[in-house]
Design a protein around this motif. Structure first.
Motif, mmCIF file in Angstrom:
data_model
loop_
_atom_site.group_PDB
_atom_site.id
_atom_site.type_symbol
_atom_site.label_atom_id
_atom_site.label_comp_id
_atom_site.label_asym_id
_atom_site.label_seq_id
_atom_site.Cartn_x
_atom_site.Cartn_y
_atom_site.Cartn_z
ATOM 1 N N LEU A 58 15.448 -2.767 20.323
ATOM 2 C CA LEU A 58 16.823 -2.376 20.004
ATOM 3 C C LEU A 58 16.931 -1.898 18.560
ATOM 4 N N GLY A 59 16.346 -2.642 17.628
ATOM 5 C CA GLY A 59 16.408 -2.258 16.224
ATOM 6 C C GLY A 59 15.731 -0.927 15.969
ATOM 7 N N TYR A 60 14.605 -0.706 16.626
ATOM 8 C CA TYR A 60 13.861 0.538 16.423
ATOM 9 C C TYR A 60 14.613 1.726 16.990
ATOM 10 N N LEU A 61 15.211 1.560 18.176
ATOM 11 C CA LEU A 61 15.992 2.642 18.778
ATOM 12 C C LEU A 61 17.168 3.044 17.894
ATOM 13 N N ILE A 62 17.884 2.033 17.360
ATOM 14 C CA ILE A 62 19.061 2.330 16.537
ATOM 15 C C ILE A 62 18.645 2.919 15.192
ATOM 16 N N ALA A 63 17.606 2.341 14.568
ATOM 17 C CA ALA A 63 17.144 2.852 13.273
ATOM 18 C C ALA A 63 16.672 4.297 13.386
#
Length: 404
Positions: free
Chosen positions: A42-47
């Motif tokens: 999730l963090g990687y997708l949003i970043a």
């Protein structure tokens, strides 16, 4: 950044100081430090919400430590689990993750804002309007207010997040320095105090921020608070990081002392201050800059009087003669400081010289008696439990006035 209509119903994503998704003012999902690849995804997708993530990138990120024979399938499973988490969170039923074959991306058609983008936008605006100091100050203050801490704190040491963590924190520090320079020109220092306190809550070892904080306290006439702030940062650097304060920080200390003494004009108050209020129960401990000033003063006097004065260096090492581990050093230095203070005469002087050393001045003493003092300190130090792993050594040399 996605569509920004219907502000009240926007999805708000926080990545600075916390990782959370809020909707309609309520926290729907928050990473509380659980080690979970779903959170990494999730963090990687949003970043990377402005990129499409290919078939190789996500497997390398998410499955590099797995023994899975089919990393692509493992990523599909993680995406499915993430969709379930988002669906069960109470967020509006939307397609948050777009998938085209083996390509994944965050859905940029959603209405959302990300604090990292708000932060960089405010910072960049402050730079753009540098011709207008008031507007620049306003945008720097906004950027600083948005920054709540390090980028994705629970993933800060993951390889993919390190560059972003460094980047955003550098902008934060630069915002503080630039804001200070603007407010310094206006001689407006009060606003910087809360800014510095916030920054030090985030990074308690930032010397740049401490220097600004100390300067502002001094400019506002809060000299004792400035001195206390100096002592806090030097103790942290010594005890927790095992490093010495920078020359700039030590120089700032000298300025504090000069200012602190120059504002006192009542002779009775000065005498009471010099007399230590009758509390002189042991030898005199002082900051190293003060120790150097006293050393130079006494060395000039020795030229005339021929007094016998010795300098002792007390050093802590491990059993192999190396600098002790940080794990033991703070406790050992505190024990050695106490041992020195109780082993010397009231007229003796000592100071912390480095993260593992104290320097001592012994006036009116012979070499033999100086060695006895060293042994007395050593015996007192051995009463500390930590002395079993951290050893004390001392060296003794006469004060040499020839260069004065």
């Amino acid at each position: 950044m996605g569509n920004t209509t219907q502000i009240d119903k926007q999805l708000k994503i926080y990545m600075l100081g916390r990782f959370a998704l809020e909707y309609d003012g309520k926290t729907m999902i928050e990473d509380e430090g659980k080690i979970h690849k779903v959170w990494t995804l999730l963090g990687y997708l949003i970043a990377n919400h402005n990129r499409k993530l290919g078939a190789q990138e996500l497997p390398e990120l998410l499955c590099s430590d797995d023994r899975s024979s089919d990393p692509v399938k493992a990523v599909k499973n993680l995406v499915y689990r993430l969709r379930c988490v988002l669906s069960d969170s109470g967020l509006p039923k939307e397609n948050y993750i777009v998938q085209t074959g083996g390509i994944y991306s965050w859905n940029n058609d959603l209405s959302y804002v990300i604090d990292t983008e708000e932060f960089t936008e405010a910072y960049n605006k402050a730079r753009v309007v540098s011709y207008d100091p008031e507007k620049s100050i306003e945008f720097y203050l906004r950027a600083i207010s948005i920054y709540k801490g390090k980028f994705l704190p629970h993933a800060a040491y993951d390889e993919w997040a390190v560059n972003a963590t460094t980047y955003y924190h550098r902008l934060f520090t630069d915002s503080i320095i630039s804001l200070y320079e603007l407010l310094d020109k206006k001689e407006s220092y009060e606003p910087m105090l809360s800014v510095c306190k916030k920054a030090l809550d985030i990074d308690a070892y930032d010397e740049d921020v401490y220097r600004i904080y100390i300067r502002c306290l001094t400019k506002l006439g809060k000299h004792k608070e400035a001195l206390a702030a100096y002592e806090i940062i030097t103790n942290r650097l010594y005890d927790e990081l095992g490093v010495n304060p920078s020359k700039e920080l030590r120089s700032l200390y000298r300025d504090i002392i000069k200012t602190l003494k120059s504002v006192e004009t009542d002779l009775i108050a000065i005498k009471e201050d010099l007399n230590e209020g009758g509390r002189a129960e042991c030898s005199y401990f002082c900051e190293y800059q003060i120790f150097k000033d006293i050393y130079r003063f006494i060395a000039r006097r020795v030229n005339r009087t021929g007094e016998s004065i010795f300098i002792m260096l007390c050093t802590l090492t491990d059993k192999e003669g190396e600098i002790p581990s940080i794990k033991y050093l703070a406790e050992a230095m505190e024990g050695l400081k106490f041992s020195i203070g109780r082993s010397l005469r009231k007229g003796d002087l000592f100071s912390r010289y480095s993260n593992s050393q104290f320097v001592v001045m012994l006036p009116d003493i012979t070499y033999e008696n100086g060695c006895m003092v060293g042994k007395r300190i050593e015996n007192a130090y051995k009463k500390n439990k930590v002395s079993k792993v951290v050893v004390m050594h001392y060296k003794l040399q006469p004060l040499d006035p020839k260069s004065f």
